[in-house]
Design an enzyme around this catalytic site. Structure first.
Site, short mmCIF file in Angstrom:
data_model
loop_
_atom_site.label_atom_id
_atom_site.label_comp_id
_atom_site.label_asym_id
_atom_site.label_seq_id
_atom_site.Cartn_x
_atom_site.Cartn_y
_atom_site.Cartn_z
N ASP A 7 -52.83 -22.40 7.00
CA ASP A 7 -53.27 -23.17 6.59
C ASP A 7 -52.96 -24.18 5.64
O ASP A 7 -53.32 -24.05 4.80
CB ASP A 7 -54.27 -23.97 7.63
CG ASP A 7 -55.42 -23.98 7.41
OD1 ASP A 7 -55.46 -22.77 6.85
OD2 ASP A 7 -56.64 -24.32 7.32
N GLU A 59 -57.88 -22.01 8.65
CA GLU A 59 -59.18 -21.78 6.93
C GLU A 59 -59.52 -23.07 7.15
O GLU A 59 -61.28 -23.51 7.28
CB GLU A 59 -58.51 -21.14 6.23
CG GLU A 59 -59.96 -20.90 5.58
CD GLU A 59 -60.75 -21.99 4.64
OE1 GLU A 59 -62.13 -21.93 4.38
OE2 GLU A 59 -60.19 -22.59 4.54
#
Length: 376
Positions: free
Chosen positions: A65, A121
């Site tokens: 991400d 994350e």
């Protein structure tokens, strides 16, 4: 790796939305001939390199991400997705693990290596998605790393014990009584009450925690008021708390709640505190940290090894893996000589792509060394 990194950088996606990112990773795994399982949108990708089916299995992890934010790097491959960017180096992490995958695939070690590409994350603890899937069942150890401008290219930080802090968020809602700005005696000013609470909370770290135990309380958002001549009836405070010891965390949470009640009672306001538990501390296990240290020394030499005296007060969801599997989380130097250090999460963040050579070589080496150590 450079081409992969730049493609991933150009099309960043936020937590649990990593669709195109996953597609790029799977296309590269297909090209390398490495089988994988994909959990779909919001899930992760776990690929497997098999050198010895009944051998030891270790895992390497990267995050998929990006972050919300408008990129200001001016790079020719800057984000084309407005309001999204890779400001934390996850594009580099994915490219490095794929680079290590190519090395491991060309000459598989006598064991098995799982390549973990996890979602979310930055927000949502995507590592728990991987753990819940059962994909890491039987894994002997897991290794991860993070690019950082605090160290130069060719330096790797490896340290046992606490690496990052526990991260908790909190919300404080102040309920006063609104009124006219010219008649404060008729009201209970939520702004004044909030101001007193903010100052008081800062004394928790400075006066109630042993100074040798790192801890931080930051209030980053305040919302209150509707007009300059109106006394605010309500106020909302949002902040973050970072600790490295459970006892300190418990003391700070109790202190925030105690001060909120005391200041509320003192000024006739009602104050509610809501604690949102965040990521636990990353705690490297001793054996795996030593394996990582030896692997790093083979890649960058003893001179390139760096140790960290004090834990980072940042947070990382790699911590969830380490609660269930032994492992080690390292820092990979990404600062080029002559460059100014730009912090992670900055809209101007970038890193020296030469760091990916070091990272890929380290991940390749640590997987081989771990398999050898456990098999022996």
């Amino acid at each position: 790796m450079v081409e992969l990194r730049r493609t991933l950088h150009r099309y960043p996606e936020l937590a649990f939305e990593e669709v195109q990112t996953a597609r790029v990773i799977m296309e590269e795994l297909d090209r390398l001939g490495i089988p994988y399982e994909y959990g779909g949108i919001g899930g992760g990708i776990v690929a497997r390199i098999t050198g010895k089916p009944d051998g030891v299995t270790v895992a390497l992890r990267a995050e998929m991400d990006g972050l919300p934010g408008f990129e200001s790097t001016g790079l020719p491959f800057a984000s084309v997705n407005p309001g999204k960017m890779h400001a934390c180096g996850h594009d580099g992490h994915m490219a490095m693990v794929l680079g290590a995958a190519a090395l491991l695939k060309s000459n598989p070690p006598p064991g098995n290596v799982l390549l973990v590409f996890q979602p979310a994350e930055e927000r949502g603890g995507g590592s728990r998605v991987i753990l819940r899937s059962g994909a890491l069942s039987g894994v002997k150890a897991i290794f991860g790393g993070h690019l950082t401008g605090h160290y130069r290219v060719g330096e790797i930080m490896v340290t046992p014990g606490v690496i990052t802090a526990q991260s908790d968020g909190f919300l404080i809602q102040v309920q006063g009584r609104g009124g006219h700005g010219a008649r404060p005696h008729e009201a209970v000013d939520a702004v004044v009450v909030s101001s007193l609470l903010i100052v008081a909370i800062q004394t928790l770290v400075s006066r109630e925690v042993n100074p040798v135990y790192p801890s931080v309380i930051t209030i980053g958002q305040i919302s209150a008021g509707s007009a300059p001549n109106v006394i605010a009836e309500t106020a909302t405070l949002r902040g973050t708390m970072r600790t490295t010891l459970p006892d300190v965390r418990k003391r700070l949470i109790g202190g925030i709640e105690r001060m909120a009640k005391g200041i509320g009672d003192l000024h006739g306001a009602r104050i509610e505190v809501i604690i949102n538990e965040g990521y636990p501390p990353v705690v490297n296990t001793v054996t795996e940290a030593e394996i990582a240290r030896r692997a790093a020394a083979k890649v960058v030499g003893e001179k390139g090894l760096v140790t960290m005296e004090y834990p980072s007060m940042g947070s990382e969801d790699f911590s969830y893996y380490l609660q269930e599997i032994p492992g080690c989380y390292v820092r990979l130097g990404a600062l080029r000589d002559g460059w100014e250090h730009i912090p992670l999460h900055s809209p101007a963040f970038d890193f020296d792509e030469e760091a990916m050579k070091v990272g890929a070589a380290f991940f390749d080496q640590v997987a081989r060394d771990a398999i050898e150590a456990y098999a022996g």
